[in-house]
Design a protein around this motif. Structure first.
Motif, PDB file in Angstrom:
ATOM      1  N   VAL A  90       0.849  -1.203   0.000  1.00  0.00           N
ATOM      2  CA  VAL A  90       0.000   0.000   0.000  1.00  0.00           C
ATOM      3  C   VAL A  90       0.878   1.245   0.000  1.00  0.00           C
ATOM      4  O   VAL A  90       0.613   2.219  -0.718  1.00  0.00           O
ATOM      5  CB  VAL A  90      -0.933   0.002   1.228  1.00  0.00           C
ATOM      6  N   LEU A  91       1.945   1.186   0.800  1.00  0.00           N
ATOM      7  CA  LEU A  91       2.867   2.315   0.841  1.00  0.00           C
ATOM      8  C   LEU A  91       3.391   2.610  -0.567  1.00  0.00           C
ATOM      9  O   LEU A  91       3.429   3.765  -1.017  1.00  0.00           O
ATOM     10  CB  LEU A  91       4.009   1.974   1.799  1.00  0.00           C
ATOM     11  N   GLY A  92       3.777   1.535  -1.259  1.00  0.00           N
ATOM     12  CA  GLY A  92       4.252   1.704  -2.639  1.00  0.00           C
ATOM     13  C   GLY A  92       3.193   2.347  -3.499  1.00  0.00           C
ATOM     14  O   GLY A  92       3.460   3.270  -4.281  1.00  0.00           O
ATOM     15  N   ALA A  93       1.951   1.879  -3.340  1.00  0.00           N
ATOM     16  CA  ALA A  93       0.870   2.410  -4.167  1.00  0.00           C
ATOM     17  C   ALA A  93       0.671   3.899  -3.905  1.00  0.00           C
ATOM     18  O   ALA A  93       0.473   4.687  -4.841  1.00  0.00           O
ATOM     19  CB  ALA A  93      -0.418   1.642  -3.892  1.00  0.00           C
ATOM     20  N   VAL A  94       0.756   4.287  -2.635  1.00  0.00           N
ATOM     21  CA  VAL A  94       0.541   5.697  -2.313  1.00  0.00           C
ATOM     22  C   VAL A  94       1.667   6.558  -2.888  1.00  0.00           C
ATOM     23  O   VAL A  94       1.418   7.634  -3.455  1.00  0.00           O
ATOM     24  CB  VAL A  94       0.409   5.881  -0.784  1.00  0.00           C
ATOM     25  N   VAL A  95       2.893   6.080  -2.778  1.00  0.00           N
ATOM     26  CA  VAL A  95       4.012   6.815  -3.373  1.00  0.00           C
ATOM     27  C   VAL A  95       3.801   6.964  -4.880  1.00  0.00           C
ATOM     28  O   VAL A  95       3.988   8.036  -5.461  1.00  0.00           O
ATOM     29  CB  VAL A  95       5.346   6.089  -3.090  1.00  0.00           C
ATOM     30  N   LEU A  96       3.359   5.877  -5.483  1.00  0.00           N
ATOM     31  CA  LEU A  96       3.116   5.880  -6.923  1.00  0.00           C
ATOM     32  C   LEU A  96       2.073   6.938  -7.293  1.00  0.00           C
ATOM     33  O   LEU A  96       2.249   7.710  -8.241  1.00  0.00           O
ATOM     34  CB  LEU A  96       2.626   4.487  -7.310  1.00  0.00           C
ATOM     35  N   ILE A  97       1.012   6.986  -6.509  1.00  0.00           N
ATOM     36  CA  ILE A  97      -0.065   7.934  -6.807  1.00  0.00           C
ATOM     37  C   ILE A  97       0.427   9.366  -6.696  1.00  0.00           C
ATOM     38  O   ILE A  97       0.045  10.234  -7.477  1.00  0.00           O
ATOM     39  CB  ILE A  97      -1.237   7.698  -5.836  1.00  0.00           C
ATOM     40  N   GLN A  98       1.305   9.620  -5.722  1.00  0.00           N
ATOM     41  CA  GLN A  98       1.725  10.997  -5.494  1.00  0.00           C
ATOM     42  C   GLN A  98       2.984  11.351  -6.269  1.00  0.00           C
ATOM     43  O   GLN A  98       3.477  12.475  -6.165  1.00  0.00           O
ATOM     44  CB  GLN A  98       1.945  11.208  -3.987  1.00  0.00           C
ATOM     45  N   SER A  99       3.479  10.409  -7.058  1.00  0.00           N
ATOM     46  CA  SER A  99       4.767  10.684  -7.699  1.00  0.00           C
ATOM     47  C   SER A  99       4.644  11.765  -8.766  1.00  0.00           C
ATOM     48  O   SER A  99       3.636  11.875  -9.456  1.00  0.00           O
ATOM     49  CB  SER A  99       5.302   9.411  -8.326  1.00  0.00           C
ATOM     50  N   SER A 100       5.678  12.577  -8.860  1.00  0.00           N
ATOM     51  CA  SER A 100       5.705  13.586  -9.910  1.00  0.00           C
ATOM     52  C   SER A 100       7.077  13.547 -10.583  1.00  0.00           C
ATOM     53  O   SER A 100       7.510  14.503 -11.199  1.00  0.00           O
ATOM     54  CB  SER A 100       5.461  14.965  -9.306  1.00  0.00           C
ATOM     55  N   HIS A 101       7.721  12.413 -10.437  1.00  0.00           N
ATOM     56  CA  HIS A 101       9.103  12.308 -10.883  1.00  0.00           C
ATOM     57  C   HIS A 101       9.330  10.848 -11.220  1.00  0.00           C
ATOM     58  O   HIS A 101       8.763   9.960 -10.597  1.00  0.00           O
ATOM     59  CB  HIS A 101      10.015  12.751  -9.725  1.00  0.00           C
ATOM     60  N   MET A 102      10.156  10.599 -12.234  1.00  0.00           N
ATOM     61  CA  MET A 102      10.323   9.213 -12.659  1.00  0.00           C
ATOM     62  C   MET A 102      10.915   8.336 -11.567  1.00  0.00           C
ATOM     63  O   MET A 102      10.618   7.144 -11.491  1.00  0.00           O
ATOM     64  CB  MET A 102      11.198   9.166 -13.891  1.00  0.00           C
ATOM     65  N   VAL A 103      11.759   8.934 -10.730  1.00  0.00           N
ATOM     66  CA  VAL A 103      12.376   8.133  -9.677  1.00  0.00           C
ATOM     67  C   VAL A 103      11.324   7.646  -8.682  1.00  0.00           C
ATOM     68  O   VAL A 103      11.286   6.469  -8.329  1.00  0.00           O
ATOM     69  CB  VAL A 103      13.464   8.953  -8.961  1.00  0.00           C
ATOM     70  N   SER A 104      10.446   8.575  -8.270  1.00  0.00           N
ATOM     71  CA  SER A 104       9.431   8.149  -7.308  1.00  0.00           C
ATOM     72  C   SER A 104       8.437   7.204  -7.969  1.00  0.00           C
ATOM     73  O   SER A 104       7.911   6.294  -7.322  1.00  0.00           O
ATOM     74  CB  SER A 104       8.718   9.360  -6.708  1.00  0.00           C
ATOM     75  N   LEU A 105       8.213   7.409  -9.253  1.00  0.00           N
ATOM     76  CA  LEU A 105       7.345   6.481  -9.984  1.00  0.00           C
ATOM     77  C   LEU A 105       7.902   5.068  -9.889  1.00  0.00           C
ATOM     78  O   LEU A 105       7.208   4.108  -9.544  1.00  0.00           O
ATOM     79  CB  LEU A 105       7.239   6.916 -11.450  1.00  0.00           C
ATOM     80  N   LEU A 106       9.199   4.947 -10.186  1.00  0.00           N
ATOM     81  CA  LEU A 106       9.821   3.632 -10.182  1.00  0.00           C
ATOM     82  C   LEU A 106       9.855   3.053  -8.771  1.00  0.00           C
ATOM     83  O   LEU A 106       9.546   1.877  -8.564  1.00  0.00           O
ATOM     84  CB  LEU A 106      11.247   3.722 -10.747  1.00  0.00           C
ATOM     85  N   LEU A 107      10.209   3.929  -7.803  1.00  0.00           N
ATOM     86  CA  LEU A 107      10.277   3.473  -6.411  1.00  0.00           C
ATOM     87  C   LEU A 107       8.942   2.910  -5.956  1.00  0.00           C
ATOM     88  O   LEU A 107       8.858   1.805  -5.419  1.00  0.00           O
ATOM     89  CB  LEU A 107      10.636   4.664  -5.511  1.00  0.00           C
ATOM     90  N   GLY A 108       7.913   3.680  -6.197  1.00  0.00           N
ATOM     91  CA  GLY A 108       6.584   3.256  -5.768  1.00  0.00           C
ATOM     92  C   GLY A 108       6.188   1.967  -6.438  1.00  0.00           C
ATOM     93  O   GLY A 108       5.699   1.024  -5.799  1.00  0.00           O
ATOM     94  N   MET A 109       6.428   1.907  -7.730  1.00  0.00           N
ATOM     95  CA  MET A 109       5.990   0.738  -8.490  1.00  0.00           C
ATOM     96  C   MET A 109       6.717  -0.514  -8.014  1.00  0.00           C
ATOM     97  O   MET A 109       6.119  -1.571  -7.873  1.00  0.00           O
ATOM     98  CB  MET A 109       6.240   0.990  -9.970  1.00  0.00           C
ATOM     99  N   GLU A 110       8.006  -0.372  -7.745  1.00  0.00           N
ATOM    100  CA  GLU A 110       8.782  -1.543  -7.324  1.00  0.00           C
ATOM    101  C   GLU A 110       8.399  -1.976  -5.915  1.00  0.00           C
ATOM    102  O   GLU A 110       8.241  -3.157  -5.646  1.00  0.00           O
ATOM    103  CB  GLU A 110      10.285  -1.230  -7.383  1.00  0.00           C
ATOM    104  N   LEU A 111       8.240  -1.001  -5.030  1.00  0.00           N
ATOM    105  CA  LEU A 111       7.862  -1.348  -3.658  1.00  0.00           C
ATOM    106  C   LEU A 111       6.539  -2.103  -3.662  1.00  0.00           C
ATOM    107  O   LEU A 111       6.380  -3.131  -3.017  1.00  0.00           O
ATOM    108  CB  LEU A 111       7.750  -0.069  -2.825  1.00  0.00           C
ATOM    109  N   MET A 112       5.602  -1.572  -4.444  1.00  0.00           N
ATOM    110  CA  MET A 112       4.301  -2.214  -4.531  1.00  0.00           C
ATOM    111  C   MET A 112       4.428  -3.618  -5.136  1.00  0.00           C
ATOM    112  O   MET A 112       3.873  -4.586  -4.630  1.00  0.00           O
ATOM    113  CB  MET A 112       3.378  -1.347  -5.391  1.00  0.00           C
ATOM    114  N   GLY A 113       5.208  -3.696  -6.223  1.00  0.00           N
ATOM    115  CA  GLY A 113       5.310  -4.952  -6.964  1.00  0.00           C
ATOM    116  C   GLY A 113       6.022  -6.034  -6.173  1.00  0.00           C
ATOM    117  O   GLY A 113       5.542  -7.162  -6.075  1.00  0.00           O
ATOM    118  N   VAL A 114       7.157  -5.682  -5.558  1.00  0.00           N
ATOM    119  CA  VAL A 114       7.947  -6.696  -4.867  1.00  0.00           C
ATOM    120  C   VAL A 114       7.155  -7.299  -3.714  1.00  0.00           C
ATOM    121  O   VAL A 114       7.167  -8.516  -3.499  1.00  0.00           O
ATOM    122  CB  VAL A 114       9.279  -6.090  -4.370  1.00  0.00           C
TER     123      VAL A 114
END
Lengths: 511, 473
Positions: B110-134
């Motif tokens: 869920v934390l990953g998903a929230v980061v993903l939703i709030q991301s405005s930068h490719m790094v946070s996009l990737l971070l969120g997506m990976e955290l959620m996915g892993v």
């Protein structure tokens, strides 16, 4: 509010019918009957307090205050969607037909339904409520909503209480109407979007959308979306293939509602929406539409002739009869339109009765195959006589409602296109052929030994009473159709004026 | 970073804290009841935090964009996760097995998903997506003794890794062309960069699209979906279908709008192809499915096809109505899908055989409540009026018409017509008369199913308040 109450009574009544099953197995049908009759009485009482409908000025299509009743309340203001209901002569006729046939359908289900009676009657009442909504809604999205939602209880009626091939029939019925409904939704939204870009206001109200100006080509396509949706429901050739299956597989009460009422929503939609909203485009399209109508008349009749299944024959005869409605509407003159409206009412009664007879036969013989029936008149004289009456009504015997209807359509159509009239008129002959064939195969001829010692029970008093209602209706329609014609006249008049008004030619129309 | 920025980050901080507490708890006393309780409390607090953060909406560093739109989706995701949590209680209750880590994984995801939703930068996009996915890989494979979950997890792991690699390479190419990793930075230089380096931009955005398309399981990147849906425990499938996909779509929307990607006609054409393929393939393949979870998998492919139509419309109209439509559609889809999975979870549990559509026969007669709930969920997915799904489709069609996307609308009609068949099949099976065994259902799950169904109906029959709210986001 009256109109909201009309629908509300049916919706709540459905719930009551469902709950009443818990107390007594036989309660639901009584509750349902009481609910429909209450609704009918309520409507008649409300009408009696109003000025005579024929005395009213013509309801102007673009002025709701001239209508018999009008109700409007916000629903989704963000898109200008409101709960807008209105009643004029044609809607009134259809609403009355719906309630009367609703009562007849409940009578048809009296002994026919043996399992889950409560849920059945609830579905029946809910589908009636949906149909009433269709006949009264004048907000296009609300109309669409009723149009789609009335299918769900109907779907359940076919899928749960239908005959041997019910799953297939119910599915086909639902998919045909849903898919065509989506086309209509797109058309509705396109029309609203055009109105939005013309005026800057979101509105789904019929009164606002009349006279929406748009390019000819656009109007043509949008009109086609409506046309297809309505013609599928009507059903017109070549979109009729769902009908024989659905009607044959539905339980008797379901067939009564399908043939008697649901088909009329298609015709109503054409008269109310498809033509008035796009007068030019629709009337430019009248030639192909009339050809489809004539094709339906002939094709339905020919196929009906070839059927061995009692119900299927009636189903195909509906295709043929509804062809006349399509012809009448697209001839678009007062005579033909009167004929179409008349046909909607008369066909409702005659077909409902025939389906009830088919249902009674199925209940007694457990088959609908006419090859296994023969000489049934001997054993069930009352049913035979009643069947004879409705068969000749259906083939258009002068003096009964169907004759008036078909005659008016042909008369009006002749002024527009003589050749199509000639083709359509052959439908009367073939109609006589298949109708009499139906009679001959099932009720006349030698007595089939198979049923000789079966002790078939003839129509009882409940059935005879139900049949009598429809017989009287058809005779009255045939001998003194004036009240119906008078009720429809002002509406048709104003619709005709609407479409003959010089339409502003817009040189440049924004999309 | 100042205090108000920390306030804006409150949901993320609380979720992180919950994860830490969960880890600490597992090291002190392993107890599933306590773990689930902590998770639940964490979610509720995070929900309040999301509400609280509305007053501090602002960009937080270059990485995150906290605004009302993203906070709305944050709340929605947390609510969905809460539903997942309740469904999981039943699924992971057998005694004697240690299941505490599941809750930790859930919170991390869920934390990953929230980061993903709030991301405005490719790094946070990737971070969120990976955290959620892993975290999701492990959640899918959590019933360690099952073969199907393991198969699903490995499939998801391998393909997901490929997708991430594509995504990363795409980022690199876009960075090479525009010199920026933040969406707005890319957006500002998009037109200019395209003139200088059309190939780099095209190749880069195509790869990004492929990576994201995989996570959304739009055709032709959908191959993993049915297997993973079927293999994963039902609550996890629900989580994957709603939280994971929803968050990725929100991220994609923001990237698309802020990054000005809609001005690339090539990318738009690619989206059109993806949308058409998803609508057709999703609906078509769903026809033959016997397992309800596989059916829902294909149906979700089709639904994201419909959603893409809205995204495509961005090139032709202002983003106000578009983002409103996306908000409505995603909400409707999330609520409906959760309702469907809640019912499937109550009825069928983890027994693959009981997930067959034929196993639902007669459900109307011996479990009327669940059957009605599933019926409404199916009707909503099919887009029948008075349900949330209809209003969602209403938005898609309205947007499509205003942008003149007639081909896409034609495909949408075709796809929906096909779709009615398989949704009705489920309803038809339930309406058949058959004698099924009475099963005791979990009270909590029942209440949940009813609450979700009521929201589906409310969204469909009285949408005005929500439309007004979504318009103001």
């Amino acid at each position: 509010m009256i109109m909201i109450n009309l629908i509300g009574i049916l919706l709540i009544g459905g719930l009551l019918a469902m709950i009443s099953e818990r107390f007594d197995d036989k309660m639901p049908r009584k509750v349902a009957m009481a609910v429909v009759l209450t609704d009918l009485l309520y409507l008649l009482m409300c009408l009696s307090g109003m000025p005579e409908i024929t005395q009213l000025q013509a309801p102007l299509a673009n002025d709701p205050s001239t209508w018999l009743m009008h109700f409007k309340s916000d629903w989704i203001p963000a898109f200008g969607i409101s709960i807008e209901l209105a009643l004029d002569g044609i809607s009134l006729l259809m609403v009355l037909l719906t309630l009367v046939l609703g009562a007849i359908a409940i009578s048809a289900s009296w002994t026919d339904i043996v399992v889950r009676k409560g849920f059945f009657e609830a579905n029946l009442l809910w589908s009636l409520a949906g149909v009433l909504g269709v006949f009264m809604a004048l907000d296009l999205l609300l109309f669409f909503l009723f149009w789609e939602v009335m299918l769900i209880p109907m779907y359940f009626m076919i899928a749960i209480w239908g005959h041997e091939n019910r799953g297939y029939a119910a599915m086909k019925f639902f998919i045909f109407t849903q898919a065509s409904g989506l086309l209509m939704l797109i058309s509705v939204l396109a029309l609203v979007a055009i109105n939005h870009s013309n005026t800057g206001v979101w509105s789904f109200s019929y009164f606002d959308l009349l006279n929406t100006q748009m390019a000819e080509q656009t109007a043509h396509w949008i009109m086609l979306g409506f046309f297809v949706a309505f013609v599928v429901k009507l059903p017109g050739f070549p979109f009729h293939t769902w009908l024989p299956d659905a009607h044959t597989q539905a339980p008797t009460a379901g067939s009564v509602i399908l043939a008697g009422i649901l088909l009329k929503t298609g015709a109503y939609g054409l008269i109310r929406f498809a033509v008035p909203l796009f007068p030019e485009a629709a009337l430019n399209f009248s030639y192909p539409a009339m050809l489809l109508g004539a094709a339906g008349v002939v094709y339905g009749a020919v196929l009906a002739f070839g059927q061995t299944d009692f119900k299927r024959l009636i189903a195909y005869s509906s295709v043929s009869h509804m062809g006349f409605v399509l012809l009448g509407i697209y001839a678009w003159n007062e005579l033909a339109l009167q004929g179409a409206v008349m046909q909607m009412v008369a066909h409702g009664f005659s077909t409902a009765a025939l389906f009830m007879i088919a249902g009674s036969l199925q209940e007694r013989l457990h088959t609908r195959d006419m090859r296994q029936m023969s000489g049934l008149w001997q054993q069930m004289p009352r049913m035979g006589a009643v069947a004879m009456f409705f068969v000749v009504a259906s083939l258009g015997l002068p003096g009964l409602g169907n004759f008036v209807a078909e005659f008016l359509v042909l008369l009006g159509l002749f002024k527009v296109n003589a050749w199509i009239t000639v083709i359509a008129a052959t439908g009367l002959i073939t109609g006589a052929a298949y109708s009499l064939l139906l009679m001959q195969r099932s009720f006349q001829g030698e007595v089939n030994k198979k049923w000789a010692d079966h002790g078939l029970i003839d129509f009882g008093s409940r059935e005879m009473l139900t049949m009598a209602v429809m017989m009287i209706a058809l005779i009255v329609l045939g001998i003194y159709p004036q009240p119906v014609l008078d009720t429809a006249h002002p509406v048709l008049q104003s619709l005709l004026e609407l479409t003959t008004e010089p339409v502003n030619t817009v040189a440049e129309v924004v999309r | 970073m100042n205090a108000s920025m920390f306030s804006a980050l409150a949901p993320i901080l609380i979720l992180s804290l919950t994860a830490v507490v969960l880890m600490a708890q597992a090291s002190i006393k392993r107890d599933q009841a306590i773990a689930s309780m902590i998770t639940g409390v964490g979610f509720v607090l995070a929900l309040f935090a999301a509400h609280y953060a509305r007053d501090f909406a602002q960009p937080v560093t270059i990485l995150l964009q906290v605004d009302h739109w993203s906070l709305f989706f944050t709340s929605l995701i947390i609510i969905s996760s809460f539903v997942t949590l309740i469904l999981s209680l039943e699924t992971f209750s057998p005694e004697g097995e240690r299941k505490e880590e599941y809750y930790l994984l859930l919170v991390l995801s869920v934390l990953g998903a929230v980061v993903l939703i709030q991301s405005s930068h490719m790094v946070s996009l990737l971070l969120g997506m990976e955290l959620m996915g892993v975290a999701l890989y492990a959640m899918i494979a959590f019933p360690e003794k099952g073969e199907l979950p393991l198969e699903g997890a490995i499939k998801y792991l391998v393909l997901s890794a490929c997708a991430s690699a594509m995504l990363l390479y795409g980022f690199a190419l876009i960075y090479a062309a525009t010199g920026s990793l933040s969406y707005l930075g890319i957006g500002a230089r998009a037109a200019e960069a395209y003139v200088q380096n059309p190939m780099l931009i095209m190749a880069g955005s195509a790869m990004v699209l492929a990576g994201i398309g995989f996570k959304l399981s739009v055709a032709p990147f959908h191959m993993w979906t049915p297997d993973v849906y079927e293999g994963a425990p039902t609550p996890v499938t629900g989580f994957l279908a709603t939280v994971s996909k929803g968050a990725v779509f929100v991220a994609l929307t923001r990237f698309y709008i802020d990054g000005n990607l809609h001005q690339y006609s090539g990318l738009n054409t690619a989206l059109v192809v993806l949308a058409i393929a998803s609508m057709l393939i999703g609906n078509w393949l769903a026809l033959r499915q016997e397992n309800i979870k596989r059916l829902l998998a294909y149906s979700s492919i089709a639904h994201f096809g419909y959603l893409l139509v809205v995204l495509i419309a961005l090139s032709y109209m202002d983003d106000q109505l578009v983002s409103q439509s996306i908000t409505f559609y995603l909400t409707a889809y999330l609520v409906t899908t959760l309702a469907a999975f809640a019912v499937v979870s109550t009825i069928a549990g983890e027994d693959v055989k009981r997930q067959d559509i034929s196993a639902f026969e007669g459900l109307f007669w011996y479990r009327p409540l669940e059957a009605s709930a599933l019926t409404i969920a199916m009707l909503s997915l099919a887009g029948i009026p008075l349900t949330a799904g209809f209003m969602a489709k209403f938005f898609v069609i309205t947007v499509g018409i205003q942008s003149d996307l007639w081909v896409l609308l034609g495909v949408l009609v075709l796809g929906s017509a096909v779709g009615i068949y398989y949704y009705l099949r489920v309803i038809f099976a339930m309406s058949k008369s058959s004698q099924g065994g009475e099963q005791t259902a979990n009270k909590l799950e029942k209440i949940l199913a009813v609450a979700l169904i009521v929201s589906v109906l409310l969204l469909g029959s009285w949408p005005q308040p929500f439309i007004a709210y979504a318009g103001g986001l």
